[in-house]
Scaffold this motif. Structure first.
Motif, PDB file in Angstrom:
ATOM      1  N   LYS A  51      21.325  58.789  47.532  1.00 44.36           N
ATOM      2  CA  LYS A  51      22.355  59.428  46.713  1.00 44.36           C
ATOM      3  C   LYS A  51      23.580  58.517  46.619  1.00 44.36           C
ATOM      4  CE  LYS A  51      24.422  63.934  45.994  1.00 44.36           C
ATOM      5  NZ  LYS A  51      24.526  65.299  46.481  1.00 44.36           N
ATOM      6  N   ILE A  52      23.964  58.201  45.389  1.00 48.32           N
ATOM      7  CA  ILE A  52      25.129  57.357  45.128  1.00 48.32           C
ATOM      8  C   ILE A  52      26.171  58.222  44.421  1.00 48.32           C
ATOM      9  CG2 ILE A  52      25.974  55.333  43.887  1.00 48.32           C
ATOM     10  CD1 ILE A  52      23.158  54.156  44.197  1.00 48.32           C
ATOM     11  N   PRO A  53      27.381  58.242  44.922  1.00 51.45           N
ATOM     12  CA  PRO A  53      28.393  59.129  44.331  1.00 51.45           C
ATOM     13  C   PRO A  53      28.636  58.861  42.843  1.00 51.45           C
ATOM     14  CG  PRO A  53      29.203  58.134  46.365  1.00 51.45           C
ATOM     15  CD  PRO A  53      27.911  57.467  46.037  1.00 51.45           C
ATOM     16  N   PHE A  54      28.715  59.961  42.101  1.00 49.12           N
ATOM     17  CA  PHE A  54      29.061  59.878  40.679  1.00 49.12           C
ATOM     18  C   PHE A  54      30.566  59.670  40.565  1.00 49.12           C
ATOM     19  CE2 PHE A  54      30.501  61.852  36.757  1.00 49.12           C
ATOM     20  CZ  PHE A  54      29.659  61.260  35.835  1.00 49.12           C
ATOM     21  N   THR A  55      30.962  58.743  39.689  1.00 43.67           N
ATOM     22  CA  THR A  55      32.383  58.506  39.478  1.00 43.67           C
ATOM     23  C   THR A  55      32.686  58.563  37.988  1.00 43.67           C
ATOM     24  OG1 THR A  55      32.129  56.106  39.257  1.00 43.67           O
ATOM     25  CG2 THR A  55      32.505  56.975  41.497  1.00 43.67           C
ATOM     26  N   PRO A  56      33.919  58.882  37.634  1.00 38.12           N
ATOM     27  CA  PRO A  56      34.293  58.869  36.218  1.00 38.12           C
ATOM     28  C   PRO A  56      34.072  57.489  35.577  1.00 38.12           C
ATOM     29  CG  PRO A  56      35.949  60.033  37.495  1.00 38.12           C
ATOM     30  CD  PRO A  56      34.989  59.418  38.469  1.00 38.12           C
ATOM     31  N   ALA A  57      34.246  56.416  36.341  1.00 31.95           N
ATOM     32  CA  ALA A  57      34.041  55.069  35.799  1.00 31.95           C
ATOM     33  C   ALA A  57      32.598  54.879  35.334  1.00 31.95           C
ATOM     34  CB  ALA A  57      34.407  54.022  36.842  1.00 31.95           C
ATOM     35  N   LYS A  58      31.646  55.444  36.065  1.00 32.79           N
ATOM     36  CA  LYS A  58      30.238  55.335  35.671  1.00 32.79           C
ATOM     37  C   LYS A  58      29.980  56.098  34.375  1.00 32.79           C
ATOM     38  CE  LYS A  58      28.626  54.547  40.333  1.00 32.79           C
ATOM     39  NZ  LYS A  58      27.932  55.048  41.498  1.00 32.79           N
ATOM     40  N   LEU A  59      30.562  57.281  34.268  1.00 31.85           N
ATOM     41  CA  LEU A  59      30.425  58.058  33.043  1.00 31.85           C
ATOM     42  C   LEU A  59      31.059  57.307  31.869  1.00 31.85           C
ATOM     43  CD1 LEU A  59      29.617  60.597  31.512  1.00 31.85           C
ATOM     44  CD2 LEU A  59      31.802  61.603  32.217  1.00 31.85           C
ATOM     45  N   ILE A  60      32.229  56.745  32.076  1.00 31.10           N
ATOM     46  CA  ILE A  60      32.904  55.981  31.008  1.00 31.10           C
ATOM     47  C   ILE A  60      32.029  54.805  30.578  1.00 31.10           C
ATOM     48  CG2 ILE A  60      34.882  54.474  30.527  1.00 31.10           C
ATOM     49  CD1 ILE A  60      36.552  56.451  32.261  1.00 31.10           C
ATOM     50  N   GLY A  61      31.375  54.148  31.530  1.00 31.56           N
ATOM     51  CA  GLY A  61      30.479  53.044  31.198  1.00 31.56           C
ATOM     52  C   GLY A  61      29.377  53.470  30.248  1.00 31.56           C
TER      53      GLY A  61
END
Length: 157
Positions: A120-130
């Motif tokens: 499990k890798i934490p979801f971050t807003p930066a990943k969503l923005i990517g």
């Protein structure tokens, strides 16, 4: 080691695009299901030979593999069929860009939730923005270009 992984991933991406073009050319002469069968059969032959060369007798050692993972080849049928159909309807660049974005979005979901035995890798807003930036790029690619009209078409002189 990371650079080698990046290189291999880039090669895989190029192979997916190239395979999609080849599959489309086969599909023009046959049908989608024949193309899918041919692609997967040729892949089976190539991977069997490579496995026998590089892994030898370990090719047939399938211990500790959960049964449900063995069905990934069936997923491959859907991959090839959908790629052939998508490319026929959308063209190679648009179809592949959607495929790659869907791969990225799905991988992000699986990583974030730790599905299928993944860490499990934490979801971050930066990943969503990517992912959203890539989707924006596809939309710009598809709809942001100047449309050519018949009067702008080159004519032979």
């Amino acid at each position: 080691m990371i650079l080698f992984g990046i290189l291999l991933a880039a090669i895989a991406g190029a192979f997916v695009s190239m395979q999609t073009v080849f599959n489309n050319k086969v599909n023009e002469q046959t049908g989608s299901w024949t193309t899918t069968m041919l692609v997967l059969f040729m892949g089976f032959v190539a991977s069997l030979l490579a496995s026998l060369i590089f892994e030898g007798k370990n090719t047939f050692t399938l211990q500790h593999v959960q049964l449900w993972y063995w069905f990934s080849g069936m997923i491959g049928v859907g991959v090839v069929f959908c790629l052939v159909q998508g490319m026929r309807r959308l063209g190679p660049t648009y179809a592949i860009s959607i495929v790659l974005t869907a791969q990225l979005g799905t991988a992000l979901l699986w990583d974030s939730l730790g599905w299928l035995g993944l860490e499990k890798i934490p979801f971050t807003p930066a990943k969503l923005i990517g992912v959203l930036v890539i989707i924006g790029g596809i939309l710009v690619f598809k709809f942001g270009g100047r449309k050519e009209t018949k009067s702008e078409s080159p004519v032979a002189e």
